[in-house]
Design a protein around this motif. Structure first.
Motif: not given
Length: 757
Positions: A311-317, A319-323
């Motif tokens: 389980r991780s927190f994903f977000f977009t910033v 133009g990149n998909l980050m975790s």
């Protein structure tokens, strides 16, 4: 009413009535002593409490002043609370000084009279009581012996002795009784003043304390200060009440609005909420599938893939998909940006679509044909899965990071390069710039991203690039010899073979007195402002590791680090070529990571020919062993290099003279050994050959003065001086006088006196 007394006139008579009255006075004295002891304990508690109050007030004042130096993340440096507490501490200092004065007055006016009464008066009565009992017993014994005397005249002398003894004992008893009675009578007066003085001193000290406190604390400025603080506190309390009311209302509202979110999968009776398909940004927790290959032992080697969901927190910033994990936000602080890059959505062909999984629901995948990656994710429910798929596809289709345009703006904008394009470069550099992702730096014709710039108080040079790779030199001198002549050196191969270690060494370090080799992987280097500092090295490690995570740089150059007392070299283990070399004089500092024992770094200084100041760079490496061992090797190498430098700075001829003395000592040792061998041969010769050998002794070459025997053996001369720095031939060297040696060694009669000379 008068004070009862013991009549001193009745002391000698010592009647039963007097003894009865005396027992009453003794009982009274014992009761008074017990009571006074309790009073002393109470006063002692007051004294201790007052001293503790002084110490506590001082501690409170100091603690209030320490608020200014505390680093509260949410408190500004110039806050009103800090200045207010500092003002309170100054007032508490005044109160503490007054309390110290009160403590001193307690000691003088309360404790001293009471202690004196206990130790002087009551103890005196106790001592006299014991003396009175002894004197009374001795008097009774003397009286008994006197009264037992017979009527015979022959006992006149004995009668006189007992009479004298009774005289002395009665006198002693009388004197002791008088002192004892007078002390008991005086105790009746002393009890009144001795019990009243401590209480009176306590009240006087308190009155003086309150008077000084009124003068110190009852000032108009303190009153105004306290009124202002009280008004401010009341205002804050009113604001807190209003905020508490709003918070309660907000909590109720949030609970009602979030009721449908408590169920991961909406219930049947809940209204249907369609997914928002127009989002271009999204964040939330997802489960990501990670696989691991496992080898099953047996006759047929099977490869199994063990899957693990995290389980991780994903977000977009950008133009990149980050975790980001929960602990990463605390431990990783890269100028406000935490997290690791999962996928560059600007790569061509990126697609998010549903995925069928055998053991999980609500699963979707993100495909990247260019990097050949397949990221499998799981959402909480169907709506979350659809929103994530639509959001990722919207970013790929509509954001300005793909075609150089932003969907809502006509202004062109450069796109962020993919992580693979960065990792495939021969030498990548990332400059810590605070600018946007559109900022670029060119190295070798390729655009590179920039990391955020450090703050002005940091130890890093603004716009300084981070180098992620090493360039091998193209000069023909880059090769390294595969053999190392000469004596073996100290090498720690660890999991390497000795041949592989020796292949990394060449004649440049052949004369080194210390050599160790390690397998390392280069992580990056960047320019710094100072030449030393453990915190600086640790901060550089953090900056480089964060930059590698942000820009998805996974490539690491493996090299063999050769640490010697001559230099430090990085060797390419595949081609056996020299990548780079560091002089020990240019290495100013080195340190290992305090938590990750496989990371270490060192700072080097360089100075261009035209430059007036030196520049400093910090290089970070990863190793398979403990980084402390490599740091110890660097420390040993620099120490030996410094000792060698000091040896070279000795005055000219000091070293050569020492070597020459050693050679002369070796030559003398050889000559002595040769002479002893010749003498042994002469001693073992037969008698028929003694004359012949004695005659040959006369023919040995002597020095011009006839005192020395010259050795002319050609082979010995060559052996003795072949490797030395001496220029004299063997014929010019002489041995010590042989007169005593030869005469002592030859015991035969054929040796003539002339040969001894």
């Amino acid at each position: 009413m008068g004070i009862e007394k013991l009549h001193l006139e009745d002391a000698l008579e010592d009647s039963p009535q007097t003894r009865s009255l005396l027992s009453v006075f003794e009982k009274d004295a014992m009761t008074l002593k017990k009571y006074t002891t309790g009073l002393h304990n109470c006063c002692q508690r007051i004294m201790k409490a007052q001293n503790e109050l002084c110490a506590a007030t001082q501690s409170l004042s100091q603690h209030l002043r320490d608020f200014e130096i505390q680093k509260f993340p949410l408190e500004s440096d110039d806050s009103v609370l800090s200045s207010t507490l500092k003002q309170f501490s100054s007032y508490l200092d005044d109160v503490s000084s007054i309390q110290q004065v009160l403590s001193a007055q307690f000691s003088e006016t309360m404790m001293y009279p009471l202690s004196r009464f206990l130790q002087a008066d009551l103890e005196e009565v106790t001592t006299l009581y014991e003396m009175f009992q002894m004197a009374s017993n001795e008097h009774d014994n003397a009286m008994n012996r006197y009264m037992r005397l017979p009527k015979k005249r022959e006992s006149e002398r004995q009668r006189s002795e007992h009479n004298e003894e009774l005289y002395l004992m009665r006198k002693k008893f009388h004197q002791t009784s008088l002192h004892y009675y007078s002390s008991l009578n005086a105790l009746q007066y002393k009890r009144k003043c001795s019990l009243l003085e401590p209480v009176m001193g306590y009240l006087h000290a308190q009155r003086a304390f309150f008077q000084m406190g009124q003068d110190a604390v009852g000032k108009k400025e303190i009153e105004d200060f306290l009124n202002n603080i009280s008004t401010s506190v009341q205002g804050v309390q009113q604001e807190m009440k209003a905020e508490t009311k709003k918070t309660v209302e907000l909590i109720d509202s949030l609970e009602q609005q979030s009721a449908h979110l408590y169920h991961a999968e909406p219930m049947v009776d809940m209204p249907y909420i369609p997914p928002n398909t127009t989002l271009t940004q999204k964040a939330g927790y997802l489960y990501v599938r990670r696989g691991k290959h496992l080898h099953v032992p047996g006759p047929i080697g099977k490869q199994l893939i063990a899957t693990k969901w995290e389980r991780s927190f994903f977000f977009t910033v950008g133009g990149n998909l980050m975790s980001q994990t929960r602990g990463e936000a605390i431990s990783t602080k890269t100028n406000g940006l935490a997290g690791s890059l999962v996928l560059d959505l600007n790569e061509p062909g990126v697609l998010a679509e549903p995925h069928e999984s055998d053991d999980r629901r609500f699963v979707f995948q993100v495909l990247s044909p260019k990097s050949k990656r397949n990221i499998v994710l799981q959402a909480e429910n169907e709506r979350e899965k659809d929103e994530w798929i639509c959001t990722l596809n919207n970013i790929v289709r509509e954001s300005g990071y793909v075609k150089g345009k932003q969907g809502s703006q006509a202004k062109p904008k450069e796109r962020t390069p993919s992580a693979n394009s960065l990792s495939k470069q021969g030498s990548g550099s990332v400059s810590p710039d605070q600018g946007s992702l559109g900022s670029m730096s060119s190295t070798g014709g390729q655009a590179l991203p920039r990391t955020p710039a450090p703050t002005p108080s940091s130890s890093f040079v603004a716009e300084a690039p981070i180098q992620f790779d090493l360039l091998s030199p193209t000069s023909p001198n880059g090769g390294v010899t595969s053999s190392l002549p000469g004596p073996p050196k100290r090498i720690n191969p660890f999991d390497q073979s000795s041949n592989e270690v020796l292949d990394t060494l060449d004649s440049a370090i052949d004369s080194a007195t210390f050599v160790e080799s390690f397998v390392v992987r280069f992580l990056g280097s960047m320019e710094v402002t100072t030449d030393r500092g453990e915190k600086l090295v640790h901060e550089t490690m953090r900056q480089i590791m964060a930059a590698r995570a942000i820009h998805n740089v996974f490539k690491m150059t493996e090299s063999r680090l050769v640490v010697s007392s001559e230099c430090m070299r990085l060797i390419d283990p595949a081609t056996n070529t020299l990548r780079t070399q560091f002089a020990l004089a240019d290495i100013s500092f080195w340190a290992a990571h305090p938590e990750n024992t496989r990371l270490f770094g060192f700072i080097t200084r360089t100075k261009a020919p035209e430059a007036t100041h030196s520049s400093f760079s910090c290089h970070v490496f990863e190793c398979n062993i403990s980084a402390e061992e490599i740091c110890q090797a660097i420390g040993t190498a620099t120490k030996l290099a410094f000792q060698a430098l000091m040896q070279r700075k000795l005055p000219p001829g000091v070293g050569k003279e020492k070597k020459a003395m050693e050679k002369i000592h070796q030559v003398k040792t050889r000559e002595k050994h040769l002479l002893l061998q010749n003498i042994q041969q002469l001693e073992d010769a037969p008698e028929g050959e003694e004359e012949e050998e004695g005659g040959s002794l006369h023919n040995l070459p002597l020095s011009p003065d006839g005192k020395y025997l010259v050795l002319t053996a050609a082979d010995e001369s060559e052996d003795a001086f072949q490797s030395g720095d001496l220029a004299q031939p063997m014929e010019n060297l002489t041995v010590e006088p042989l007169k005593q040696t030869i005469s002592d060694s030859f015991d035969t009669e054929d040796v003539e006196p002339e040969s001894e000379a």
